[in-house]
Enzyme design. Structure first.
Site, PDB file in Angstrom:
ATOM      1  N   CYS A  58       0.836  -1.211   0.000  1.00 29.36           N
ATOM      2  CA  CYS A  58       0.000   0.000   0.000  1.00 29.36           C
ATOM      3  C   CYS A  58       0.870   1.260   0.000  1.00 29.36           C
ATOM      4  O   CYS A  58       2.044   1.226   0.386  1.00 29.36           O
ATOM      5  CB  CYS A  58      -0.875   0.039   1.240  1.00 29.36           C
ATOM      6  SG  CYS A  58      -2.185  -1.172   1.279  1.00 29.36           S
ATOM      7  N   GLU A  60       0.749   3.797   1.975  1.00 30.53           N
ATOM      8  CA  GLU A  60       1.184   4.209   3.313  1.00 30.53           C
ATOM      9  C   GLU A  60       2.472   3.484   3.702  1.00 30.53           C
ATOM     10  O   GLU A  60       3.425   4.081   4.217  1.00 30.53           O
ATOM     11  CB  GLU A  60       0.096   3.902   4.355  1.00 30.53           C
ATOM     12  CG  GLU A  60      -1.194   4.666   4.151  1.00 30.53           C
ATOM     13  CD  GLU A  60      -2.185   3.995   3.210  1.00 30.53           C
ATOM     14  OE1 GLU A  60      -1.746   3.247   2.306  1.00 30.53           O
ATOM     15  OE2 GLU A  60      -3.379   4.231   3.367  1.00 30.53           O
TER      16      GLU A  60
HETATM   17  N1  THU Z   1      -4.506   0.706  -0.983  1.00 28.63           N
HETATM   18  C1  THU Z   1      -3.575   1.591  -0.540  1.00 28.63           C
HETATM   19  O1  THU Z   1      -2.508   1.749  -1.135  1.00 28.63           O
HETATM   20  N2  THU Z   1      -3.862   2.295   0.567  1.00 28.63           N
HETATM   21  C2  THU Z   1      -5.059   2.304   1.214  1.00 28.63           C
HETATM   22  O2  THU Z   1      -5.253   3.081   2.124  1.00 28.63           O
HETATM   23  C3  THU Z   1      -6.105   1.366   0.788  1.00 28.63           C
HETATM   24  C4  THU Z   1      -5.742   0.424  -0.298  1.00 28.63           C
HETATM   25  C5  THU Z   1      -4.234   0.003  -2.245  1.00 28.63           C
HETATM   26  C6  THU Z   1      -3.904  -1.452  -2.165  1.00 28.63           C
HETATM   27  C7  THU Z   1      -4.306  -1.923  -3.563  1.00 28.63           C
HETATM   28  O3  THU Z   1      -3.228  -1.681  -4.458  1.00 28.63           O
HETATM   29  C8  THU Z   1      -5.448  -1.019  -3.958  1.00 28.63           C
HETATM   30  O4  THU Z   1      -5.371   0.105  -3.075  1.00 28.63           O
HETATM   31  C9  THU Z   1      -6.807  -1.653  -3.856  1.00 28.63           C
HETATM   32  O5  THU Z   1      -7.008  -2.233  -2.620  1.00 28.63           O
END
Ligand code: THU
Length: 137
Positions: A58, A60
């Site tokens: 993700c 973050e």
């Molecule tokens: N995702 C993030 O990068 N941060 C978040 O806060 C929520 C989800 C990403 C993970 C994945 O690549 C995509 O969003 C869909 O879940």
């Protein structure tokens, strides 16, 4: 530590800008994150997906891990902004919340954003109550 409105706006705008670098061919769900360190440096990150979906990182965690790579240690975070392209405020997933618990103080502000530009201020403690913090028996 009180954070000035212009600093918050700048952090959010960096999260939005870096979102363009997201690698998300599977979800088409780009996310950008900007982290302000306690010594006022900004680290950004995006989601990086993989065909083996569980290997996805993700936004973050990308930002946090970059700062750690540069030498920062736990509790280095002053504030965090997360930016997706969602109608509603986009909160960090629970894996990222767990990482935030270790890397940020409980009262660290987390700025959630949504498409129309509005910002919702929450905190690490609000996002992760009753969190797992110690390996103790
Ligand atoms: N995702 C993030 O990068 N941060 C978040 O806060 C929520 C989800 C990403 C993970 C994945 O690549 C995509 O969003 C869909 O879940």
């Amino acid at each position: 530590m009180t954070i000035k409105p212009e600093v918050i706006e700048d952090l959010v705008s960096q999260a939005r800008l870096v979102r363009d670098h997201a690698y998300c061919p599977y979800s088409q769900f780009p996310v950008g994150c900007a982290i302000l360190t306690k010594d006022s440096i900004v680290y950004t990150g995006v989601n990086v997906e993989n065909v083996s979906f569980g290997a996805t990182n993700c936004a973050e965690r990308s930002a946090i891990f970059t700062a750690i790579t540069e030498g920062y240690r736990p509790k280095f975070i002053q504030a965090i902004a997360v930016a997706g392209e969602t109608e509603d405020f986009l909160p960090p997933c629970c894996i990222c919340r767990q990482v935030l618990v270790e890397m940020a103080d409980p009262d660290t502000p987390v700025y959630l954003t949504r498409k129309d530009g509005k910002i919702l201020t929450t905190s690490v403690a609000d996002l992760a109550p009753y969190s797992f913090e110690k390996l103790e028996m």
